[in-house]
Design a protein around this motif. Sequence first.
Motif, PDB file in Angstrom:
ATOM      1  N   ALA A  24       0.829  -1.211   0.000  1.00  0.00           N
ATOM      2  CA  ALA A  24       0.000   0.000   0.000  1.00  0.00           C
ATOM      3  C   ALA A  24       0.864   1.262   0.000  1.00  0.00           C
ATOM      4  CB  ALA A  24      -0.938  -0.012   1.211  1.00  0.00           C
ATOM      5  N   ALA A  25       2.067   1.158   0.601  1.00  0.00           N
ATOM      6  CA  ALA A  25       2.967   2.319   0.650  1.00  0.00           C
ATOM      7  C   ALA A  25       3.951   2.318  -0.516  1.00  0.00           C
ATOM      8  CB  ALA A  25       3.736   2.318   1.976  1.00  0.00           C
ATOM      9  N   GLU A  26       3.772   1.334  -1.436  1.00  0.00           N
ATOM     10  CA  GLU A  26       4.657   1.196  -2.596  1.00  0.00           C
ATOM     11  C   GLU A  26       6.108   0.983  -2.192  1.00  0.00           C
ATOM     12  OE1 GLU A  26       3.887   4.328  -5.395  1.00  0.00           O
ATOM     13  OE2 GLU A  26       1.772   3.811  -5.539  1.00  0.00           O
ATOM     14  N   VAL A  67      10.382   0.530   6.784  1.00  0.00           N
ATOM     15  CA  VAL A  67       9.813   1.483   7.744  1.00  0.00           C
ATOM     16  C   VAL A  67       8.506   1.984   7.136  1.00  0.00           C
ATOM     17  CG1 VAL A  67      10.144   3.640   8.996  1.00  0.00           C
ATOM     18  CG2 VAL A  67      12.115   2.158   8.520  1.00  0.00           C
ATOM     19  N   VAL A  68       7.418   1.653   7.786  1.00  0.00           N
ATOM     20  CA  VAL A  68       6.118   1.983   7.204  1.00  0.00           C
ATOM     21  C   VAL A  68       5.092   2.237   8.302  1.00  0.00           C
ATOM     22  CG1 VAL A  68       5.395  -0.456   6.994  1.00  0.00           C
ATOM     23  CG2 VAL A  68       4.412   1.262   5.468  1.00  0.00           C
ATOM     24  N   VAL A  69       4.234   3.222   8.056  1.00  0.00           N
ATOM     25  CA  VAL A  69       3.138   3.548   8.976  1.00  0.00           C
ATOM     26  C   VAL A  69       1.861   3.637   8.141  1.00  0.00           C
ATOM     27  CG1 VAL A  69       2.194   5.387  10.461  1.00  0.00           C
ATOM     28  CG2 VAL A  69       4.600   4.717  10.672  1.00  0.00           C
ATOM     29  N   ARG A  72      -3.544   6.248   8.280  1.00  0.00           N
ATOM     30  CA  ARG A  72      -4.335   6.894   9.351  1.00  0.00           C
ATOM     31  C   ARG A  72      -3.508   7.244  10.589  1.00  0.00           C
ATOM     32  NH1 ARG A  72      -7.678   1.713  11.637  1.00  0.00           N
ATOM     33  NH2 ARG A  72      -7.423   1.051   9.506  1.00  0.00           N
ATOM     34  N   TRP A  73      -2.310   6.628  10.723  1.00  0.00           N
ATOM     35  CA  TRP A  73      -1.471   6.921  11.892  1.00  0.00           C
ATOM     36  C   TRP A  73      -0.278   7.803  11.563  1.00  0.00           C
ATOM     37  CZ3 TRP A  73      -2.320   6.929  16.844  1.00  0.00           C
ATOM     38  CH2 TRP A  73      -3.381   6.171  17.342  1.00  0.00           C
ATOM     39  N   ARG A  74      -0.148   8.229  10.322  1.00  0.00           N
ATOM     40  CA  ARG A  74       1.027   9.033   9.961  1.00  0.00           C
ATOM     41  C   ARG A  74       0.992  10.401  10.639  1.00  0.00           C
ATOM     42  NH1 ARG A  74       1.543   7.290   3.615  1.00  0.00           N
ATOM     43  NH2 ARG A  74       1.951   5.101   4.108  1.00  0.00           N
ATOM     44  N   LEU A  78       4.567   7.794  15.176  1.00  0.00           N
ATOM     45  CA  LEU A  78       4.707   6.334  15.191  1.00  0.00           C
ATOM     46  C   LEU A  78       5.950   5.874  14.421  1.00  0.00           C
ATOM     47  CD1 LEU A  78       3.646   3.638  16.115  1.00  0.00           C
ATOM     48  CD2 LEU A  78       2.051   3.639  14.173  1.00  0.00           C
ATOM     49  N   GLY A  79       6.222   6.517  13.288  1.00  0.00           N
ATOM     50  CA  GLY A  79       7.431   6.173  12.532  1.00  0.00           C
ATOM     51  C   GLY A  79       8.665   6.374  13.400  1.00  0.00           C
ATOM     52  N   GLU A  80       8.703   7.487  14.103  1.00  0.00           N
ATOM     53  CA  GLU A  80       9.851   7.771  14.966  1.00  0.00           C
ATOM     54  C   GLU A  80       9.958   6.737  16.087  1.00  0.00           C
ATOM     55  OE1 GLU A  80      10.392  11.836  16.058  1.00  0.00           O
ATOM     56  OE2 GLU A  80      11.603  11.308  17.819  1.00  0.00           O
ATOM     57  N   LEU A 100      20.511   2.794   5.584  1.00  0.00           N
ATOM     58  CA  LEU A 100      19.211   2.637   4.944  1.00  0.00           C
ATOM     59  C   LEU A 100      19.260   3.211   3.533  1.00  0.00           C
ATOM     60  CD1 LEU A 100      17.255   5.419   4.680  1.00  0.00           C
ATOM     61  CD2 LEU A 100      17.395   5.241   7.150  1.00  0.00           C
ATOM     62  N   LEU A 101      18.382   2.676   2.713  1.00  0.00           N
ATOM     63  CA  LEU A 101      18.205   3.152   1.335  1.00  0.00           C
ATOM     64  C   LEU A 101      16.808   3.713   1.234  1.00  0.00           C
ATOM     65  CD1 LEU A 101      19.316   0.041  -0.698  1.00  0.00           C
ATOM     66  CD2 LEU A 101      20.263   2.322  -1.022  1.00  0.00           C
ATOM     67  N   THR A 102      16.652   4.841   0.598  1.00  0.00           N
ATOM     68  CA  THR A 102      15.284   5.336   0.412  1.00  0.00           C
ATOM     69  C   THR A 102      15.151   6.156  -0.852  1.00  0.00           C
ATOM     70  OG1 THR A 102      13.462   6.570   1.413  1.00  0.00           O
ATOM     71  CG2 THR A 102      15.675   7.395   1.882  1.00  0.00           C
ATOM     72  N   THR A 103      14.025   5.985  -1.505  1.00  0.00           N
ATOM     73  CA  THR A 103      13.708   6.849  -2.646  1.00  0.00           C
ATOM     74  C   THR A 103      12.609   7.836  -2.256  1.00  0.00           C
ATOM     75  OG1 THR A 103      12.085   5.240  -3.412  1.00  0.00           O
ATOM     76  CG2 THR A 103      14.272   5.109  -4.399  1.00  0.00           C
ATOM     77  N   ALA A 106      14.186  10.487   2.180  1.00  0.00           N
ATOM     78  CA  ALA A 106      15.534  10.951   2.541  1.00  0.00           C
ATOM     79  C   ALA A 106      15.462  12.147   3.486  1.00  0.00           C
ATOM     80  CB  ALA A 106      16.323  11.309   1.290  1.00  0.00           C
ATOM     81  N   GLY A 107      14.373  12.902   3.413  1.00  0.00           N
ATOM     82  CA  GLY A 107      14.216  14.072   4.277  1.00  0.00           C
ATOM     83  C   GLY A 107      13.691  13.734   5.659  1.00  0.00           C
ATOM     84  N   TYR A 108      13.263  12.495   5.845  1.00  0.00           N
ATOM     85  CA  TYR A 108      12.673  12.102   7.139  1.00  0.00           C
ATOM     86  C   TYR A 108      13.738  11.660   8.146  1.00  0.00           C
ATOM     87  CZ  TYR A 108       9.982   9.391  10.542  1.00  0.00           C
ATOM     88  OH  TYR A 108       9.448   8.901  11.703  1.00  0.00           O
ATOM     89  N   PHE A 109      14.730  10.889   7.677  1.00  0.00           N
ATOM     90  CA  PHE A 109      15.633  10.209   8.592  1.00  0.00           C
ATOM     91  C   PHE A 109      16.686  11.086   9.285  1.00  0.00           C
ATOM     92  CE2 PHE A 109      13.635   6.820   6.213  1.00  0.00           C
ATOM     93  CZ  PHE A 109      13.277   5.966   7.247  1.00  0.00           C
ATOM     94  N   PRO A 110      17.085  12.239   8.713  1.00  0.00           N
ATOM     95  CA  PRO A 110      18.054  13.076   9.431  1.00  0.00           C
ATOM     96  C   PRO A 110      17.583  13.488  10.833  1.00  0.00           C
ATOM     97  CG  PRO A 110      18.044  13.687   7.148  1.00  0.00           C
ATOM     98  CD  PRO A 110      16.913  12.706   7.331  1.00  0.00           C
ATOM     99  N   ARG A 111      16.291  13.641  11.047  1.00  0.00           N
ATOM    100  CA  ARG A 111      15.808  14.010  12.393  1.00  0.00           C
ATOM    101  C   ARG A 111      16.078  12.904  13.410  1.00  0.00           C
ATOM    102  NH1 ARG A 111       9.951  15.425  11.944  1.00  0.00           N
ATOM    103  NH2 ARG A 111      10.537  15.930   9.814  1.00  0.00           N
ATOM    104  N   LEU A 112      16.340  11.702  12.887  1.00  0.00           N
ATOM    105  CA  LEU A 112      16.640  10.570  13.760  1.00  0.00           C
ATOM    106  C   LEU A 112      18.143  10.299  13.833  1.00  0.00           C
ATOM    107  CD1 LEU A 112      13.623   8.574  12.438  1.00  0.00           C
ATOM    108  CD2 LEU A 112      13.951   9.189  14.840  1.00  0.00           C
TER     109      LEU A 112
END
Length: 160
Positions: A24-26, A67-69, A72-74, A78-80, A100-103, A106-112
């Motif tokens: 569902a999240a492709e 890594v998927v949420v 309705r919970w995004r 929850l991802g964090e 990690l690899l991401t297409t 990439a803008g999400y993971f730096p906060r972690l």
Amino acid sequence: MAEPPVLRPARPGDRAALEALLRAAELPGEGLDEQFPAGYAVAEDAGALMGAAGIERYQGNGLLRSVVVAPRWRGRGLGERLVRDRLAWARAQGLGTVYLLTTTAAGYFPRLGFVPVERAEVPAALRASREFASVCPASAAVLALPLTPPISARGRGHVD
Ligand SMILES: CC(C)(COP(=O)(O)OP(=O)(O)OC[C@H]1O[C@@H](n2cnc3c(N)ncnc32)[C@H](O)[C@@H]1OP(=O)(O)O)[C@@H](O)C(=O)NCCC(=O)NCCS
């Protein structure tokens, strides 16, 4: 407001629901069976899977994937929670660096704490993994987070 989903280690029976979430999240489900459910956590809400994250091990390092949420919970942390849970697991396992690899995120993971790295910097064992070798296109961003060991393990083996 509904109670937030509960995190727990993944079980073999979560496989189908996880695949549905990924689809569902492709996100790719290829190679999932190689290390599932070890290293995976899921988030459950009233018996339904609302999120997941997994770390595959490759010779002392980790590959964070899936890594998927659920939509309705995004946007509610929850991802964090899932990623932090997996990083704590990886630290407890004594893993050195998590990649990690991401297409798409990439803008999400730096906060972690993840920082972009060149593919060439990734250890060969990890580059040979299904995800690196075939699942993600060459255009995917690669990010890495070196882990600090848990306090209980620090200094072990150290002789003054
Ligand atoms: C990426 C994902 C796991 C984040 O989970 P989440 O529970 O929604 O995220 P959190 O609640 O922890 O964080 C929300 C914050 O991250 C940001 N964010 C969410 N997805 C993002 C993305 N793809 N890229 C950049 N930032 C993103 C939100 O804008 C929000 O920012 P804010 O705190 O400044 O408002 C989730 O959106 C998802 O499942 N996306 C589809 C699958 C995917 O792309 N997974 C990553 C594969 S490597």
